[in-house]
Design a protein around this motif. Structure first.
Motif, short mmCIF file in Angstrom:
data_model
loop_
_atom_site.label_atom_id
_atom_site.label_comp_id
_atom_site.label_asym_id
_atom_site.label_seq_id
_atom_site.Cartn_x
_atom_site.Cartn_y
_atom_site.Cartn_z
N ILE A 130 0.84 -1.34 -0.02
CA ILE A 130 -0.28 -0.07 -0.04
C ILE A 130 0.82 1.11 -0.01
O ILE A 130 1.99 1.15 0.03
N GLU A 187 -3.16 9.97 1.57
CA GLU A 187 -3.25 9.56 0.43
C GLU A 187 -4.89 8.97 -0.56
O GLU A 187 -4.59 7.92 0.85
N PRO A 188 -5.10 8.91 -1.51
CA PRO A 188 -6.53 7.95 -1.55
C PRO A 188 -5.60 6.84 -2.01
O PRO A 188 -4.63 6.19 -2.80
N VAL A 189 -5.98 5.67 -1.12
CA VAL A 189 -5.40 4.26 -1.10
C VAL A 189 -6.58 3.22 -1.85
O VAL A 189 -8.17 3.38 -1.72
N ASP A 190 -6.22 2.57 -2.66
CA ASP A 190 -7.56 1.43 -3.66
C ASP A 190 -7.64 0.27 -2.51
O ASP A 190 -7.20 -0.71 -3.14
N TRP A 191 -8.29 -0.03 -2.09
CA TRP A 191 -8.82 -1.03 -1.61
C TRP A 191 -9.32 -2.13 -1.34
O TRP A 191 -9.03 -3.69 -1.14
N ALA A 192 -9.78 -1.67 -3.18
CA ALA A 192 -10.68 -3.34 -3.72
C ALA A 192 -9.57 -4.10 -3.95
O ALA A 192 -10.44 -5.60 -3.40
N PRO A 193 -8.83 -4.46 -4.27
CA PRO A 193 -7.47 -4.84 -4.46
C PRO A 193 -7.47 -5.74 -3.59
O PRO A 193 -7.17 -7.25 -3.66
N ALA A 226 -12.06 4.97 5.07
CA ALA A 226 -12.37 4.95 3.50
C ALA A 226 -12.19 3.27 3.28
O ALA A 226 -12.75 2.50 2.54
N ALA A 270 -14.79 0.34 2.43
CA ALA A 270 -14.70 -0.80 0.58
C ALA A 270 -14.93 -1.98 1.29
O ALA A 270 -14.96 -3.06 1.01
N GLN A 277 -10.45 -8.37 -1.75
CA GLN A 277 -10.88 -9.65 -2.25
C GLN A 277 -10.18 -10.73 -2.01
O GLN A 277 -8.38 -11.18 -1.58
#
Length: 308
Positions: free
Chosen positions: A46, A51-57, A93, A97, A60
């Protein structure tokens, strides 16, 4: 279950990863540096939580989240909005998610979400939260935000000061002092304070994940009974096989000296009362494996136990 663990490279996080793996869970450790991956965990890289983090991956195939990453007490030089971005916004956030995807969400909050560094009585969850700094406010705001997310079984754990192998900060400094072959000026410091073994904290996290019914809300995590600073240092000395050698220097003299050295905040944390009761979590079925702080100190510092 498969657990996404953030903050896995820190003192508490590494203990949590080891405990969860020992219990048979799979741990996916979210870290910024691959070299900091705890043994036995799978890697999830990560970036900066500010800053924004894309947690979706990262979510899974995950059954539960233990969120321990954040800014702790890093000194007065950090702006308040940084605490808010990392401790509150990044937490919420991740929780947004995870809502509807995971069975449990465990947030490592802090007793500072509930109180300042001292208290006039034994704290319980029934006390109105009254944080006194940006760190505590950011943790409390994260707790409140988690409670408002639909479809999320969120548990917020509020540990008091944590001790154990690898600890730094005030507890680490006390352990270093206890190793010195010289008398220490803590004999007169008999004000009680609550602390918690990292083993007990790990057991509380496991309980929140594994209990038949979700433990929603905020819960204090502490060793069963508070301990005075003098008794704490004496327990450290005993674990190391040394006599206590604690001089009864009057608290007023010690306080004056530390204030003159501009260490007034450290003195307040050392000398002021701060007790907190874990009774609510115990009433739900949590059983702390370390039944007393002296026992926890022995497990930590006794020769041949574990590296300190």
């Amino acid at each position: 279950m498969r657990v996404l663990l953030t903050g896995a490279s820190g003192f508490v996080g590494r203990h949590l990863a080891a405990d969860l793996i020992a219990r048979g869970h799979g741990v996916c450790a979210a870290v910024r540096d691959p070299a900091a991956l705890p043994p036995g965990a799978k890697l999830a890289l990560i970036g900066d939580l500010g800053e924004p983090v894309d947690w979706a991956p990262l979510l899974q195939g995950v059954d539960a989240v233990v969120h321990g990453a954040g800014i702790a007490h890093a000194g007065p030089g950090l702006p308040d909005d940084l605490y808010a971005r990392v401790n509150r916004d990044a937490t919420l956030a991740l929780a947004q998610a995870a809502a509807g995807r995971v069975n449990r969400f465990v947030f490592l909050s802090s007793i500072r979400a509930q109180s300042g560094p001292t208290s006039t009585h034994a704290l319980t969850e029934d006390d109105a939260p009254a944080p006194t700094d940006a760190y505590g406010r950011s943790k409390l705001e994260a707790e409140n935000g988690l409670a408002a997310i639909p479809g999320l079984n969120a548990t917020a754990l509020r540990p008091v000061v944590v001790y154990g192998p690898g600890v730094r900060g005030n507890m680490g400094a006390l352990a270093k002092l206890a190793r010195l072959p010289a008398p220490l000026p803590f004999g007169a410091l008999q004000t009680p304070r609550s602390v918690v073994s990292v083993e007990n904290l790990a057991a509380a996290v496991a309980f929140a994940l594994e209990a038949a019914e979700p433990a929603r809300g905020a819960f204090i995590v502490a060793d069963p009974e508070p301990i005075a600073l003098g008794a704490l240092v004496a327990a450290m000395r005993a674990a190391l096989g040394r006599p206590a050698m604690l001089l009864p220097i009057p608290a007023a003299l010690m306080g004056g000296a530390l204030r003159a050295l501009r260490k007034g905040d450290a003195w307040e944390r050392l000398s002021g009362a701060m007790t907190a009761s874990p009774a609510r979590l115990v009433s739900l079925g949590w059983t702390p494996p370390v039944r007393s702080t002296p026992e926890g100190i022995r497990r930590w510092l006794a020769p041949g136990s574990r590296p300190a």
